[in-house]
Motif scaffolding. Structure first.
Motif, PDB file in Angstrom:
ATOM      1  N   ARG A 236       0.825  -1.315  -0.192  1.00  0.00           N
ATOM      2  CA  ARG A 236      -0.132   0.157  -0.082  1.00  0.00           C
ATOM      3  C   ARG A 236       0.818   1.419  -0.130  1.00  0.00           C
ATOM      4  O   ARG A 236       0.416   2.194  -0.961  1.00  0.00           O
ATOM      5  CB  ARG A 236      -1.097  -0.038   1.148  1.00  0.00           C
ATOM      6  CG  ARG A 236      -1.921   1.253   1.354  1.00  0.00           C
ATOM      7  CD  ARG A 236      -2.736   1.117   2.084  1.00  0.00           C
ATOM      8  NE  ARG A 236      -3.562   2.326   2.539  1.00  0.00           N
ATOM      9  CZ  ARG A 236      -3.342   3.500   3.279  1.00  0.00           C
ATOM     10  NH1 ARG A 236      -2.240   3.560   3.886  1.00  0.00           N
ATOM     11  NH2 ARG A 236      -4.208   4.517   3.065  1.00  0.00           N
ATOM     12  N   LEU A 239       2.502   1.465  -3.627  1.00  0.00           N
ATOM     13  CA  LEU A 239       1.212   2.085  -4.326  1.00  0.00           C
ATOM     14  C   LEU A 239       0.952   3.497  -4.296  1.00  0.00           C
ATOM     15  O   LEU A 239       0.643   3.942  -5.697  1.00  0.00           O
ATOM     16  CB  LEU A 239      -0.098   1.093  -4.222  1.00  0.00           C
ATOM     17  CG  LEU A 239      -1.170   1.226  -4.951  1.00  0.00           C
ATOM     18  CD1 LEU A 239      -0.803   0.940  -6.476  1.00  0.00           C
ATOM     19  CD2 LEU A 239      -2.376   0.449  -4.563  1.00  0.00           C
ATOM     20  N   LEU A 240       0.501   4.009  -3.185  1.00  0.00           N
ATOM     21  CA  LEU A 240       0.112   5.184  -3.065  1.00  0.00           C
ATOM     22  C   LEU A 240       1.094   6.286  -3.678  1.00  0.00           C
ATOM     23  O   LEU A 240       0.679   7.216  -4.206  1.00  0.00           O
ATOM     24  CB  LEU A 240      -0.470   5.606  -1.559  1.00  0.00           C
ATOM     25  CG  LEU A 240      -1.501   4.647  -1.340  1.00  0.00           C
ATOM     26  CD1 LEU A 240      -2.046   5.280   0.215  1.00  0.00           C
ATOM     27  CD2 LEU A 240      -2.714   4.890  -2.081  1.00  0.00           C
ATOM     28  N   ALA A 243       1.480   6.002  -7.487  1.00  0.00           N
ATOM     29  CA  ALA A 243       0.163   6.524  -8.042  1.00  0.00           C
ATOM     30  C   ALA A 243       0.179   7.949  -7.857  1.00  0.00           C
ATOM     31  O   ALA A 243      -0.057   8.929  -8.941  1.00  0.00           O
ATOM     32  CB  ALA A 243      -1.075   6.078  -7.507  1.00  0.00           C
ATOM     33  N   TRP A 250      -4.750   5.160  -7.489  1.00  0.00           N
ATOM     34  CA  TRP A 250      -4.152   3.699  -7.464  1.00  0.00           C
ATOM     35  C   TRP A 250      -4.964   2.527  -8.113  1.00  0.00           C
ATOM     36  O   TRP A 250      -4.393   1.731  -8.451  1.00  0.00           O
ATOM     37  CB  TRP A 250      -4.149   3.450  -5.928  1.00  0.00           C
ATOM     38  CG  TRP A 250      -5.284   3.467  -4.979  1.00  0.00           C
ATOM     39  CD1 TRP A 250      -5.821   4.365  -4.474  1.00  0.00           C
ATOM     40  CD2 TRP A 250      -5.919   2.175  -4.937  1.00  0.00           C
ATOM     41  NE1 TRP A 250      -7.079   3.463  -3.638  1.00  0.00           N
ATOM     42  CE2 TRP A 250      -7.172   2.391  -4.271  1.00  0.00           C
ATOM     43  CE3 TRP A 250      -5.892   0.714  -5.435  1.00  0.00           C
ATOM     44  CZ2 TRP A 250      -8.037   1.268  -3.771  1.00  0.00           C
ATOM     45  CZ3 TRP A 250      -6.678  -0.289  -5.226  1.00  0.00           C
ATOM     46  CH2 TRP A 250      -7.557   0.160  -4.282  1.00  0.00           C
ATOM     47  N   ALA A 400      -7.381   2.162  -0.249  1.00  0.00           N
ATOM     48  CA  ALA A 400      -6.527   0.935  -0.523  1.00  0.00           C
ATOM     49  C   ALA A 400      -5.921   0.302   0.680  1.00  0.00           C
ATOM     50  O   ALA A 400      -5.033  -0.674   0.776  1.00  0.00           O
ATOM     51  CB  ALA A 400      -5.095   1.520  -1.369  1.00  0.00           C
TER      52      ALA A 400
END
Length: 447
Positions: A236, A239-240, A243, A250, A400
């Protein structure tokens, strides 16, 4: 906008519903398209209020009252019959030592039973007591009536009604009637935008590899798909960050990364695929919610569309370059996403009783689950309906949190050893692509 009252009026099926109707007619003795969730609640302070909240939700949900019949010409029609809404079945298993296991066995038996759309209710609602404050709410329907978003819509509405009963606060606006969606869809299909969207999809199909086509009735749904699940909560933060750095949400980033992985790795024969001197081209299939900016955002119904994303890339492309290109195509898909895949098939000259083979399919579900006040709440997905070939599903809430990956495949197309290799490889690929320093790497250098 056209307005009409749906109650008691026989109406034609939507294009999406006709697809599931044909599936039902070709597979009458199979439980192919059942959709079912079990909401497990611990800490229910007022069981009576919970039951009343479920009953009130049923009363607001037109699709639970759908009836179907055939006309004299053999065409299916439908109507909303309020008295046909399912009664809430209350089951008390609290005196059993195996209450929870027995409840899941009962629910699974219901899910596995074939549903006759001409003779049986389209939905079922159970409330099962397992012990003091411990309940299971079984929410089951048929895909011809609802999709995954509709299931969540129903469950979140029930949670608000339960919370309002506890606090005395207003529960907010109710669910919209099925007729509101039908009227809006009729208006869209008569609009210039519909024609423009059709031209767009004709161009997409003309440019890429031809998607696979399946003859309806020839589906050989496996008794049990190959499946592997992976928690991705550890990804997570990366990913954030990634993004944000790429200027995209995301869910879109995960969609694009999985599409790249599929084009580079899948060779199961289910998808149209072209490889020439390092160039790879493959359509991947994406569910498109088709609700934002529409009354359907608050109408429980079958609205979701499935559309092809052209994944054409070179193994020498830098990761950042490939992501940016596919993100642009994803925006184009959404701009024209209301145009039904069933209409795209007709426009393309597909023979009757045929459909596209939706594989590989990538489904990212960034939706908050229903939260019942004062309760520890857990949703169990008992059935999502059928899938073709190779399916990638990613679930998490809007931020997320609780991110998880589910990979499923037809063992007739993907042998177990190959499935093991692929399912182990995708999480590694995602982890590598979320490292900022790897954005400049060519795709060929990624695991």
């Amino acid at each position: 906008m056209t307005h009409h009252q749906a109650d008691g009026l026989w109406m034609p099926l939507t294009l999406a519903q006709l697809d599931f109707w044909e599936e039902f007619r070709f597979h009458p003795d199979e439980a192919v398209s059942t959709v079912a969730h079990a909401i497990e609640l611990r800490g229910v302070a007022d069981p009576g209020a919970l039951a009343r909240a479920i009953i009130a939700t049923i009363a607001e949900t037109d699709i639970m009252a759908l009836q179907f019949r055939l006309t004299g010409d053999g065409l299916p029609v439908q109507r909303v019959v309020p008295e046909a809404r399912p009664a809430l079945r209350e089951i008390d298993l609290s005196d059993r030592a195996d209450a929870r296991d027995h409840a899941f066995a009962l629910m699974q038996a219901d899910v596995d039973a074939a549903l006759d759309l001409l003779a049986q209710p389209v939905a079922a609602q159970w409330l099962i007591r397992l012990g003091t404050g411990h309940y299971l709410w079984f929410n089951r329907g048929h895909h011809i009536a609802l999709d995954g978003y509709a299931m969540g819509l129903i469950e979140r509405r029930c949670a608000r009604l339960y919370g309002a009963a506890l606090t005395g606060e207003a529960p907010g606006p109710g669910l919209r009637p099925f007729a509101a969606y039908l009227a809006e869809e009729i208006d869209y299909r008569a609009s210039p935008r519909h024609a423009e969207d059709g031209r767009h999809w004709a161009g997409v199909l003309a440019a890429g590899p031809r998607p696979g086509v399946l003859r309806k009735g020839s589906e050989n749904y496996p008794g049990e798909s190959l499946a592997a699940a992976f928690p991705l909560a550890g990804l997570r933060p990366a990913l954030l960050r990634q993004a944000q750095a790429l200027g995209m949400g995301w869910p879109d980033l995960l969609t694009v990364l999985c599409a790249i992985w599929a084009a580079l790795n899948l060779r199961d024969g289910s998808a149209a695929h072209r490889t020439e001197a390092g160039q790879v081209s493959m359509p991947v299939w994406l569910p498109y919610m088709s609700r934002m900016g529409s009354v359907a955002v608050s109408v429980p119904a079958l609205v979701v569309n499935i559309l092809p994303l052209d994944v054409s890339l070179s193994r020498t492309d830098a990761l950042a370059e490939a992501v940016a290109r596919l993100a642009q195509r994803l925006r184009q898909l959404r701009r024209h996403g209301r145009y039904r895949i069933e209409q795209i098939a007709v426009d393309d000259g597909m023979e009757p009783r045929s459909r596209f083979f939706f594989s590989p399919l990538i489904n990212v579900l960034p939706f908050d689950e229903a939260r019942f006040p004062g309760c520890a709440t857990e949703r169990h997905v008992l059935s999502n309906g059928p899938g073709d070939g190779f399916n990638i599903t990613l679930r998490g809430d809007g931020e997320a949190e609780g991110l998880e990956l589910l990979i499923e495949a037809d063992p007739l197309l993907t042998p177990p050893a190959e499935f093991a290799r692929l399912s182990e490889g995708l999480p590694r690929f995602l982890a590598a692509t979320l490292v900022s320093e790897n954005l400049s790497l060519p795709l060929s250098a990624l695991p």
